[in-house]
Design a protein around this motif. Structure first.
Motif, mmCIF file in Angstrom:
data_model
loop_
_atom_site.group_PDB
_atom_site.id
_atom_site.type_symbol
_atom_site.label_atom_id
_atom_site.label_comp_id
_atom_site.label_asym_id
_atom_site.label_seq_id
_atom_site.Cartn_x
_atom_site.Cartn_y
_atom_site.Cartn_z
ATOM 1 N N PRO D 18 22.936 -7.187 21.700
ATOM 2 C CA PRO D 18 22.946 -8.392 22.539
ATOM 3 C C PRO D 18 24.116 -8.351 23.522
ATOM 4 C CG PRO D 18 22.791 -8.943 20.187
ATOM 5 C CD PRO D 18 23.132 -7.502 20.276
ATOM 6 N N ASP D 26 27.883 -9.002 23.001
ATOM 7 C CA ASP D 26 28.008 -10.354 22.444
ATOM 8 C C ASP D 26 28.139 -10.225 20.922
ATOM 9 O OD1 ASP D 26 27.619 -12.856 21.353
ATOM 10 O OD2 ASP D 26 25.896 -13.355 22.633
ATOM 11 N N SER D 29 26.365 -12.853 18.602
ATOM 12 C CA SER D 29 24.906 -12.688 18.525
ATOM 13 C C SER D 29 24.536 -11.445 17.731
ATOM 14 C CB SER D 29 24.313 -12.597 19.940
ATOM 15 O OG SER D 29 24.382 -13.848 20.585
ATOM 16 N N LEU D 33 22.270 -11.285 14.452
ATOM 17 C CA LEU D 33 21.065 -10.435 14.412
ATOM 18 C C LEU D 33 21.073 -9.553 13.172
ATOM 19 C CD1 LEU D 33 18.558 -9.006 15.645
ATOM 20 C CD2 LEU D 33 20.137 -7.652 17.047
ATOM 21 N N LYS D 272 14.549 -8.832 23.285
ATOM 22 C CA LYS D 272 15.692 -9.739 23.455
ATOM 23 C C LYS D 272 15.225 -11.159 23.763
ATOM 24 C CE LYS D 272 19.682 -6.927 24.437
ATOM 25 N NZ LYS D 272 20.768 -6.572 25.391
ATOM 26 N N GLN D 276 15.985 -14.443 21.598
ATOM 27 C CA GLN D 276 16.590 -15.626 22.214
ATOM 28 C C GLN D 276 15.742 -16.865 21.897
ATOM 29 O OE1 GLN D 276 16.291 -15.944 26.460
ATOM 30 N NE2 GLN D 276 18.366 -16.791 26.674
ATOM 31 N N ILE D 281 19.812 -14.712 19.222
ATOM 32 C CA ILE D 281 20.830 -14.241 20.168
ATOM 33 C C ILE D 281 20.922 -15.227 21.325
ATOM 34 C CG2 ILE D 281 20.396 -11.841 19.487
ATOM 35 C CD1 ILE D 281 19.082 -11.358 22.191
ATOM 36 N N ASN D 284 19.093 -13.287 26.888
ATOM 37 C CA ASN D 284 18.197 -12.123 26.937
ATOM 38 C C ASN D 284 18.654 -11.112 27.988
ATOM 39 O OD1 ASN D 284 17.435 -13.344 29.285
ATOM 40 N ND2 ASN D 284 15.228 -13.200 28.916
#
Lengths: 311, 311, 311, 311
Positions: D18, D26, D29, D33, D272, D276, D281, D284
């Motif tokens: 992410p 990130d 995130s 994940l 992604k 999202q 996360i 995207n």
């Protein structure tokens, strides 16, 4: 699932075309080969495909081979006839011959040699279907024609009734699975999805295939028929075991020396040599520019046949 | 360098095959096309090549087109006849027809569709040459047959007298230059190396080519003849200027919408449309699954013809 | 034609990166190599390209090699630095290094490894140009990145001022000619079109190229400088003769046994071996997984050097 | 079968990386994940693979992502770290980082960009294995590196203990089956064969795979864990049903408009976007030159998530 059963199912071997030493179609051997397939329980015959050396045969030889096959089969199972030519007009010539000679269905590839795009490919299948009375299958074989038939095209042609099925020799199992899902969702009546890859039949049947067109089925039709039956009754462990045995047998295609033999020589050459060793066909002769397997190579084929319990 | 002059030199256009609206060979248009090429000063005719839609024509149509060409040429320049089929036996059938119909030489590609390796490719050319009385040229066109003919193979076949020349549509200028050097060093008698790429004729002539087989030469034969003459007399600035004009004219192949037209449609379709606009052929019809250029596309062709001073 | 002269012209060899036996950048050999190129009259240096083993070097090694090159060149000719990484963010990292180390321009390829389409390719070049202060060239090398940069894209990027030039290693002479015509017609100021194919420099100069980036120029810079001069003064017969000599010399890339050596081994390995034999660099070591040429192979290189009059 | 169980089995998702809107990794995130994957029951983590945008990330970003993954996993399942670079020396740099950062195994592809042959490919894997302490897996992904790893090479490297396993993203189910048979016959201790194709996991497990590395497993880890469990207990009908559901879900990769989005944009971009939408996360965002899915495209992803029962 309430979709009607696909029209073509089970084991549909792409019959070899036995040749005499001087290059003529060997009618007697061909008859014997077809009879052995039928005795083995196959569900259809795929005539004049890549394994049948169709692009090596003259039109007269193609006609003769198809005549012998149709006569020998005698209507007991469907005969699907390959009409493998680069473009639409030439395919139509072959489709007319196939119709005249009594085939039950015809099958053609995307155009080849000609530099075409997606529109020409679609127009090709639509034009052939429109001009031919028999059911039409698409033969997806990018290794030969250098075009992969996209899932969306095949599904669209299925829905429109242009195609009655697909023989997949694309080696693209991802696309194959997506096609199976798409035609099932579209609820296409009687559409057949046949895999041409003899070493993954169990896996593709699990994925939902209608059947198989295994070149190796020329050599061991009973094995493929057992494999298909196991898949149909959901006995996946037996299917896997049978498939493993056949995958091992498929190593006969490694018998020819790759330093002097291309893919067609190694494949068709090995199948013919195996059938010669099994006493089914007279000669392992292949068409130019291929070469027949030599003695040392034939010995390797013999060893695999023995390991597989066929000799 | 005392090597004898190559047998085939100069501008040898790959003649289009004009069709009627219903798909028959248009004899009258074909005759007019060939007469215009001869009047333009071309040095040979390449019949039944890719531009001639050879893989779209039935055998009867191929015979008819070759008959008209040979008769119209009347022996004034050599006619090289394409024998474009996937494998050796089928090429031999076409070579027999070409011989019977009066061609001066035949040309064939590497095998296609069939999965072959280098040994099969070499065996193919040797077998064809052995069986055919006419001189044999190799047609190197990997975009269609998906095999590039290696420099070493071509040189070896030239030295052995198997090949009388090469038509190169490989787009591989590096290999082309290496081939030119190799056959010159090997002192191969009369061997011809012709480029099939109409936009680099000046460059390839500087590199030592014997001549060209330009599809665009159907449209502007005089331009290519002037270009060739400039190269031969060493006037490279004039050659370059003429080539630049022709390279611009070649943009007619961008007239068809690429969203709905593949390469063959864009190329052959544009050449035919140009010749229709020039009043040489009756119709711009092409074979299925190609499509003819439409009105808007024809207008773009017209504009380029005007810019090139042809209309 | 009143278009301003292209910014980069003449002979711009893609400098090799000499290595010590244990894989470090050999500064002294690199300095000697660059000095010999300058003494030979080259018009620029292309650092960290494919011939420079850039994708084999660590970032530290790349920095070191570029430092040595920039310092040795000392501003006498432009240094164009390769920033060869699969995607935009990683190219930007290398472009920052090139800028910091004093390069005059940077050059990058289409993305590789990543599965991208035309939009991503265009976005890549635009994003790199927007982020970098130096002029940007595109490196068209489909054999490595498996994307051919289309003529229309390159022309559009040229017109928009995104690109200052192209180094063409595409082997597509047809596209090259069309690009030359397109940028000339678009009257793009100072745009450079350089061929990377060392055996067709005369032909591509006739077609209108600005210059060349010949890997073989590492071995015979004076030959390429003479060739370029002949082209510039319009003496095409001399250019052709010089090119023929260099095309023959290029056969050093056939010295390594193809059964155990891939393309990079044969090419870079041969160039390094030649320079070692010429006393310019200390070792013919190459990066893993390549292998250096062995003694027998070096002997073949020596023979070609002697034939070319370099030894 | 008495071969010891393969070392890596089950579901080993190739973790996405992410990014924040400004292109940084990130961390939060990524942690979320990975925690969701672990909670879903996955059996391993494949870090820095193609789905992880590894060829888009700078070395610093790669290090950061791997650090977060290793820390979050906390030793509960193995972390296999991608070392995806064109050549041996650069792979070794990444392998050193992976070792330092606590990965359990490393995985690398055939060389790319560099023009190499079979000998260089073999030397590459042997050199990496010799220099690295962790187990090494081969990543067979010809669509990215343009080399298919042959069955004989992989089997030989397995027997020699060079490789601990293979992640197959080759799309070649025939070769996959032959590899499975070959390593089983060779009785290679603990060798893992993982399929990277998320829509044929049931079929490949039937064929004998050790497990899967499904990009779509980022989105629906529980589905893949259920699918794996069904395969392991021989409940092939349940496996097929679960696979069909996941094959349908995989259509999120068709959400992005192919006219403006290449393969990586469509794939990673869709995964992604799905994560999202699922609240896993934050953004995207994808790396340049990819583009994130837009609103209309995200709506299509949402629809598929709903159909699959995930939203």
């Amino acid at each position: 699932m309430t979709t009607p059963a696909p029209r073509y199912t089970g084991v549909v071997p792409p019959t070899l075309t036995p040749l005499t030493e001087d290059g003529a179609v060997d009618d007697v051997s061909l008859e014997r080969l077809v009879e052995r397939l039928l005795a083995g329980g196959v569900h259809g015959i795929f005539a004049l495909g890549s394994s049948g050396e169709t692009v090596f045969l003259t039109d007269e030889q193609r006609d003769r081979a198809l005549e012998v096959i149709v006569k020998t089969v005698g209507g007991t199972v469907p005969v699907i006839a390959g009409c493998i030519e680069p473009t639409t007009p030439r395919v139509l010539t072959r489709a007319a011959a196939a119709t005249r000679l009594g085939a039950d269905a015809v099958v053609t590839t995307a155009p080849f040699y000609a530099i075409v795009g997606p529109h020409e490919v679609e127009r090709h299948f639509r034009a052939v279907a429109a001009a031919v009375d028999l059911p039409l299958l698409a033969y997806d074989i990018p290794v030969c024609v250098h075009t992969k038939l996209p899932v969306a095209l095949l599904t669209g042609l299925a829905v429109d009734g242009v195609l009655a099925g697909v023989k997949d020799s694309s080696g693209d199992d991802v696309g194959f699975r997506q096609l199976l899902l798409a035609v099932r969702e579209a609820d296409v009546e009687g559409f057949s999805v046949l895999t041409g890859h003899e070493v993954v039949v169990d896996a593709m049947m699990l994925a939902g295939a209608s059947g198989s067109v295994p070149g190796l089925g020329n050599v061991d039709p009973e094995g493929y028929v057992r494999l298909h039956a196991a898949c149909v009754r959901g006995d996946w462990e037996s299917a896997r075991a049978e498939q493993d045995r056949l995958t091992r047998l498929f190593r006969i295609v490694d018998a020819a020396d790759p330093a002097t033999a291309g893919g067609a020589t190694r494949g068709v050459g090995a199948f013919k040599t195996a059938l010669q060793l099994l006493g089914v066909i007279e000669s392992n002769a292949v068409s130019l520019p291929l070469r027949p397997l030599d003695g040392a190579e034939a010995t390797r084929v013999r060893t695999e046949l023995e390991l597989a319990g066929l000799l």
